[in-house]
Design an enzyme around this catalytic site. Sequence first.
Site, short mmCIF file in Angstrom:
data_model
loop_
_atom_site.label_atom_id
_atom_site.label_comp_id
_atom_site.label_asym_id
_atom_site.label_seq_id
_atom_site.Cartn_x
_atom_site.Cartn_y
_atom_site.Cartn_z
CG HIS A 203 -0.27 0.35 2.49
ND1 HIS A 203 0.50 -0.55 3.17
CD2 HIS A 203 -0.22 1.50 3.21
CE1 HIS A 203 0.97 0.02 4.26
NE2 HIS A 203 0.56 1.27 4.32
C1 UD1 Z 1 -2.10 5.67 5.52
C2 UD1 Z 1 -0.76 6.20 6.03
C3 UD1 Z 1 0.25 5.06 6.05
C4 UD1 Z 1 -0.27 3.88 6.83
C5 UD1 Z 1 -1.62 3.46 6.26
C6 UD1 Z 1 -2.20 2.30 7.02
C7 UD1 Z 1 -0.27 8.55 5.51
C8 UD1 Z 1 0.56 9.46 4.71
N1 UD1 Z 1 -0.23 7.25 5.18
O1 UD1 Z 1 -1.90 5.24 4.17
O2 UD1 Z 1 1.44 5.51 6.66
O3 UD1 Z 1 0.64 2.81 6.75
O4 UD1 Z 1 -2.51 4.59 6.32
O5 UD1 Z 1 -3.21 1.69 6.26
O6 UD1 Z 1 -0.95 8.99 6.42
N2 UD1 Z 1 -9.05 4.80 1.10
C9 UD1 Z 1 -10.27 4.20 1.08
N3 UD1 Z 1 -10.90 4.03 2.27
C10 UD1 Z 1 -10.38 4.46 3.45
C11 UD1 Z 1 -9.14 5.10 3.44
C12 UD1 Z 1 -8.48 5.26 2.26
O7 UD1 Z 1 -10.77 3.79 0.05
O8 UD1 Z 1 -11.02 4.25 4.49
C13 UD1 Z 1 -8.33 4.95 -0.20
C14 UD1 Z 1 -8.61 6.26 -0.86
O9 UD1 Z 1 -8.58 6.07 -2.25
C15 UD1 Z 1 -7.43 7.10 -0.46
C16 UD1 Z 1 -6.33 6.06 -0.44
O10 UD1 Z 1 -6.94 4.90 0.05
O11 UD1 Z 1 -7.19 8.16 -1.32
C17 UD1 Z 1 -5.16 6.41 0.44
O12 UD1 Z 1 -5.60 6.66 1.76
P1 UD1 Z 1 -4.71 7.55 2.75
O13 UD1 Z 1 -5.42 7.76 4.02
O14 UD1 Z 1 -4.25 8.78 2.04
O15 UD1 Z 1 -3.40 6.73 2.98
P2 UD1 Z 1 -3.13 5.17 3.16
O16 UD1 Z 1 -2.63 4.64 1.88
O17 UD1 Z 1 -4.27 4.45 3.81
#
Ligand code: UD1
Length: 369
Positions: A203
Amino acid sequence: MRILTVVGNRPQLVKAAAVSPQLRKLAEEVLVHSGQHYDHELSAVFFEELGIPLPDHDLAVGSGSHARQTATAISRLEPLLEQERPDAVLVYGDTNTTLAAALVAAKLPLPLVHVEAGMRSFDASMPEEVNRVVVDHVSGLLLCSTETALENLRAEGLAERARIVGDVMADVARRFGPIAEERSRIHDQLGLRRGEYLVATLHRAASVDDGPSLRRAAELLAAVAEQFGPLVFVVHPRTDGRLAEAGLMPTLEANSRIIVSKSLGYLDFTALIRGSRAVLTDSGGLQKEAYLAGVPCVTLRPQTEWLETVDSGWNRLAGLDAEAALRDLGELIARRREESPDPAIYGDGRAAERCARELVSWLEAATAP
Ligand code: UD1
């Protein structure tokens, strides 16, 4: 004494599952969810399964660019912290939620405590590395999982604020590992037999946001499945989106040796890891969870913050190099037939209790006449 804890992401919920109950024995806790993670599998299921107290506030920050996400969290946290005026703010790990809460607390100012402080990958291009460094430098109390973390903080002149408490995720793994084995039906659901499959997750921005890297990662998983399969690929929603955009999902799903699964709750995922032959991941927490479960790991990054797992020989850093991953897996699986990792290096399962005690005595010392 009132402590305001800010969580928002899956790994922080796991850490809160260990710390919140201990903290609540000694102080009042106000729990705030930023809403950075909002899908049931990334958030609500952890509250249900790990018995985490429900948040007092949910800021519904959601997804977005780093700037937008962090800025939204900052602007929603500031009035809340002003209104709540806790005696201290507690943050975990290295996500954008952690950074936002730390900046707001440091500027109000309110005493700030960072759990899992001192972790470093020394890769400044990782968003998490930027977050960790900033948060450590604005925190008043730095609670470290390991000696390595303390040494990192010493090198940055922060050792006086730091204490080693052990690893709070290890507390959760010890407590919920056996419960997961008992309750989860994941092996039946996926048609798997214990000890006969591998698990992979991806991820990180560096693995999934860059097209060529994502393609290499998908090819690596196919090569591993071909040689060592079956392989369960547990797909984070972010990765799901990127694989779909790149047109790579149909090929993965058509591979008879790969089982593509959506994100799983804590109990199913833990049971899956504990029954696996080996794990491939770019996650930090999972490298350690695999180690604690006695399962070897091949890390799909060039570096790690969890050096102890590598030094012990049970975690290999293969990056996205398929040949290295295949070689490392073969060697680790062969070694595992003879021996297993020693979970004790991440503490005795009482790290959360020490976190709570250190926090309270630090605040008492700060307010003593
Ligand atoms: C975040 C953390 C990462 C951590 C991870 C744990 C940052 C910079 N990154 O990454 O360090 O290891 O969480 O999982 O804070 N999305 C969904 N549903 C959700 C949340 C996210 O669909 O509930 C999708 C969305 O498309 C979103 C993407 O995942 O844009 C990325 O989510 P984001 O919260 O930006 O970062 P993670 O990749 O989850």
